[in-house]
Design an enzyme around this catalytic site. Structure first.
Site, PDB file in Angstrom:
ATOM      1  N   GLY B  31      75.492   5.736 -14.967  1.00  0.00           N
ATOM      2  CA  GLY B  31      76.670   5.005 -15.405  1.00  0.00           C
ATOM      3  C   GLY B  31      77.894   5.278 -14.554  1.00  0.00           C
ATOM      4  O   GLY B  31      77.791   5.852 -13.462  1.00  0.00           O
ATOM      5  N   ALA B  32      79.075   4.870 -15.065  1.00  0.00           N
ATOM      6  CA  ALA B  32      80.319   4.912 -14.293  1.00  0.00           C
ATOM      7  C   ALA B  32      80.068   4.199 -12.970  1.00  0.00           C
ATOM      8  O   ALA B  32      80.273   4.755 -11.888  1.00  0.00           O
ATOM      9  CB  ALA B  32      80.811   6.346 -14.094  1.00  0.00           C
ATOM     10  N   HIS B  34      79.676   1.833  -9.686  1.00  0.00           N
ATOM     11  CA  HIS B  34      80.513   1.393  -8.562  1.00  0.00           C
ATOM     12  C   HIS B  34      79.676   0.456  -7.688  1.00  0.00           C
ATOM     13  O   HIS B  34      78.516   0.166  -8.026  1.00  0.00           O
ATOM     14  CB  HIS B  34      81.044   2.605  -7.789  1.00  0.00           C
ATOM     15  CG  HIS B  34      79.977   3.589  -7.393  1.00  0.00           C
ATOM     16  ND1 HIS B  34      78.990   3.287  -6.474  1.00  0.00           N
ATOM     17  CD2 HIS B  34      79.710   4.855  -7.810  1.00  0.00           C
ATOM     18  CE1 HIS B  34      78.193   4.337  -6.324  1.00  0.00           C
ATOM     19  NE2 HIS B  34      78.604   5.299  -7.150  1.00  0.00           N
ATOM     20  N   HIS B  37      76.005   1.233  -6.893  1.00  0.00           N
ATOM     21  CA  HIS B  37      75.012   0.832  -7.898  1.00  0.00           C
ATOM     22  C   HIS B  37      74.802  -0.673  -7.899  1.00  0.00           C
ATOM     23  O   HIS B  37      73.679  -1.167  -8.002  1.00  0.00           O
ATOM     24  CB  HIS B  37      75.483   1.231  -9.311  1.00  0.00           C
ATOM     25  CG  HIS B  37      75.704   2.690  -9.526  1.00  0.00           C
ATOM     26  ND1 HIS B  37      76.961   3.242  -9.581  1.00  0.00           N
ATOM     27  CD2 HIS B  37      74.823   3.711  -9.713  1.00  0.00           C
ATOM     28  CE1 HIS B  37      76.860   4.553  -9.808  1.00  0.00           C
ATOM     29  NE2 HIS B  37      75.566   4.867  -9.885  1.00  0.00           N
ATOM     30  N   GLN B 148      70.963   5.862  -1.028  1.00  0.00           N
ATOM     31  CA  GLN B 148      70.701   6.911  -0.038  1.00  0.00           C
ATOM     32  C   GLN B 148      71.764   8.005  -0.049  1.00  0.00           C
ATOM     33  O   GLN B 148      71.605   9.000   0.658  1.00  0.00           O
ATOM     34  CB  GLN B 148      70.593   6.310   1.360  1.00  0.00           C
ATOM     35  CG  GLN B 148      69.287   5.561   1.574  1.00  0.00           C
ATOM     36  CD  GLN B 148      69.159   4.988   2.968  1.00  0.00           C
ATOM     37  OE1 GLN B 148      70.081   5.100   3.779  1.00  0.00           O
ATOM     38  NE2 GLN B 148      68.029   4.373   3.250  1.00  0.00           N
ATOM     39  N   MET B 184      81.080   6.173  -2.053  1.00  0.00           N
ATOM     40  CA  MET B 184      81.326   5.865  -3.467  1.00  0.00           C
ATOM     41  C   MET B 184      80.494   6.800  -4.334  1.00  0.00           C
ATOM     42  O   MET B 184      79.339   7.083  -4.043  1.00  0.00           O
ATOM     43  CB  MET B 184      80.986   4.414  -3.754  1.00  0.00           C
ATOM     44  CG  MET B 184      81.982   3.464  -3.128  1.00  0.00           C
ATOM     45  SD  MET B 184      81.858   1.823  -3.839  1.00  0.00           S
ATOM     46  CE  MET B 184      83.057   0.965  -2.807  1.00  0.00           C
ATOM     47  N   SER B 185      81.118   7.288  -5.402  1.00  0.00           N
ATOM     48  CA  SER B 185      80.472   8.213  -6.323  1.00  0.00           C
ATOM     49  C   SER B 185      81.168   8.126  -7.666  1.00  0.00           C
ATOM     50  O   SER B 185      82.406   8.002  -7.724  1.00  0.00           O
ATOM     51  CB  SER B 185      80.572   9.643  -5.784  1.00  0.00           C
ATOM     52  OG  SER B 185      80.248  10.569  -6.808  1.00  0.00           O
TER      53      SER B 185
END
EC number: 6.3.2.1
Lengths: 283, 283
Positions: B31-32, B34, B37, B148, B184-185
């Site tokens: 979830g959360a 970005h 995903h 990745q 992005m994380s």
């Protein structure tokens, strides 16, 4: 009965059955089939639309290379027996087909495999869990059938199914015995006539110990008595005799009401290692 | 988009899709969400008939309870994003639904997890392999999509799939970065403005090191240089910076022609632990 030697062939067969809404029963074996296996096939044929059996002597669950080499292999006889028992498809893969490359991952089942077979056959249950996982993925059964002679194996496979949320049901059937009490086993074929003549004493020792447990004899005394009984036959080299909790498989120091109890043994008889067990109570 | 919170509901949905001959794409997430995903969801929607995404912050893969507690949870926003990206079903289970009882079995991936994330987060890949196995069994995807940015996770999941003969394909997509290079994380949300301002230096260090590798600088020198660069920013506490074989993940002592090379780092920035990597060559 269809015969498949490749994973791709089996996958396609299972997929077709699934799409047709058929229920798949699965009986994994190492071959050299006896009535213990065949009752599983008959049960699967009774419960399911399609019955897939596998015959694969899985090298990764043998810690003893000689045991692997000498394990009986009788695929033609086995195929006839399976067909007669209601099997609809036989999977007979090569080692290369099952292990295109050696597996890297290892399973550990903690306390469940720190005793009995797990303790005496290092890596055995990793091999079992790996090959069972592979077979479940290829067969995608609704139900998979196992024999209770491998009591600890059933416990490990049930744990595997629960812990990884395999969408299938494990069904376990009681050990089938010869008229003289010897548990049916593919390895019995490797006994000499003299060894075969004394082999029923294993079950006799288990039955006697079970009676002692029921009468309240302390586990340590039951165990010592059984090992002493087995020692009277010089052909036996006992590996273990355990009075264990039937669910956790841990050795019992005393009994609590409602506790499920199993007696398990492993004994070398000549060049053959035999196991057997008796359920004293299911709690 | 359908929403499922129970394993039984998801199983039924997947079974219906399978029976109808539809191809299932699966995007497991915590979830959360970005763009990293969402590119996976869009790819799945492009390749498959049905796209199932899961949102589950899996406790068993967190070795740090604070990291688990503070992991961002935004299910409503996530659901909107998934729907827009072409997701057809969202699986949003509770911890109790995924783990009705604690798992007993443990996975070990040997050398593959003795380095980097595996070495610094004990039990992490056991948790990953367990939850991924469970999700694969509930979703039964034809293809599963991973990012990745978690390079080692992709390697472990590919090993899991190969070793247990899961009948599915793992597809990995490159890391998506912010305009300033930061990978992005979901954890980026937890950075303060000051931390966010220096965070792109992680990618800059990786890019600079990649250039040095291409120019033939010895791995040990690249590693030492990168750690020295990172040390110049006092907010960074580097955990590791590795020049590694991109397949085996083992640290490289020198380069051989045709060898795939990846640079991986983990750095603490304030209360947040960030990872990133750059593929130097795919051999």
């Amino acid at each position: 009965m269809d015969l498949f030697t490749t994973a791709a062939g089996l996958l396609a067969y299972a997929e077709t059955a699934r799409r047709a809404g058929q229920r798949i029963g699965f009986v994994p074996t190492m071959g050299a089939l006896h009535d213990g296996h065949l009752q599983l096939v008959r049960a699967a044929a009774n419960d399911c639309d399609v019955v897939i059996a596998s015959i694969f002597v899985n090298p990764t669950q043998f810690n003893n290379p000689e045991d692997f080499r000498l394990y009986p292999r009788l695929p033609e006889t086995d195929a006839d027996l399976l067909r007669s028992a209601g099997c609809t498809a036989l999977f007979l893969p090569s080692v290369e087909e099952m292990y295109p490359q050696p597996a890297v991952l290892k399973f550990n089942f903690g306390a469940l495999e720190s005793v009995m077979e797990g303790a005496h056959r290092p890596g055995h249950f990793n091999g079992v869990a790996t090959v069972v996982s592979k077979l479940f993925h290829l067969v995608r059964p609704h139900r998979a059938y196992f024999g209770q002679k491998d009591w600890q194996q059933v416990a490990v496979v049930k744990q595997l199914v629960a812990d990884l949320s395999f969408d299938l049901e494990i069904v376990a059937y009681p050990t089938i015995r010869e008229a003289d009490g010897l548990a049916m086993s593919s390895r019995n074929r490797r006994l000499t006539p003299e060894e075969r003549a004394v082999a029923p004493q294993l079950y006799q020792a288990l039955a006697q110990a079970a009676e002692q447990v029921r009468q309240g004899m302390p586990p340590a005394q039951v165990q010592a008595g059984a090992l002493a009984t087995l020692a009277r036959e010089p052909r036996f080299t006992p590996e273990y005799f355990e009075v264990a909790d039937a669910q956790t498989l841990q050795p019992l120091t005393d009994y609590a009401p409602g506790r499920a109890v199993v007696l398990c043994l492993a004994v070398h008889l000549g060049a053959v290692r035999l196991i057997d067990n008796v359920i004293v109570s299911l709690g």
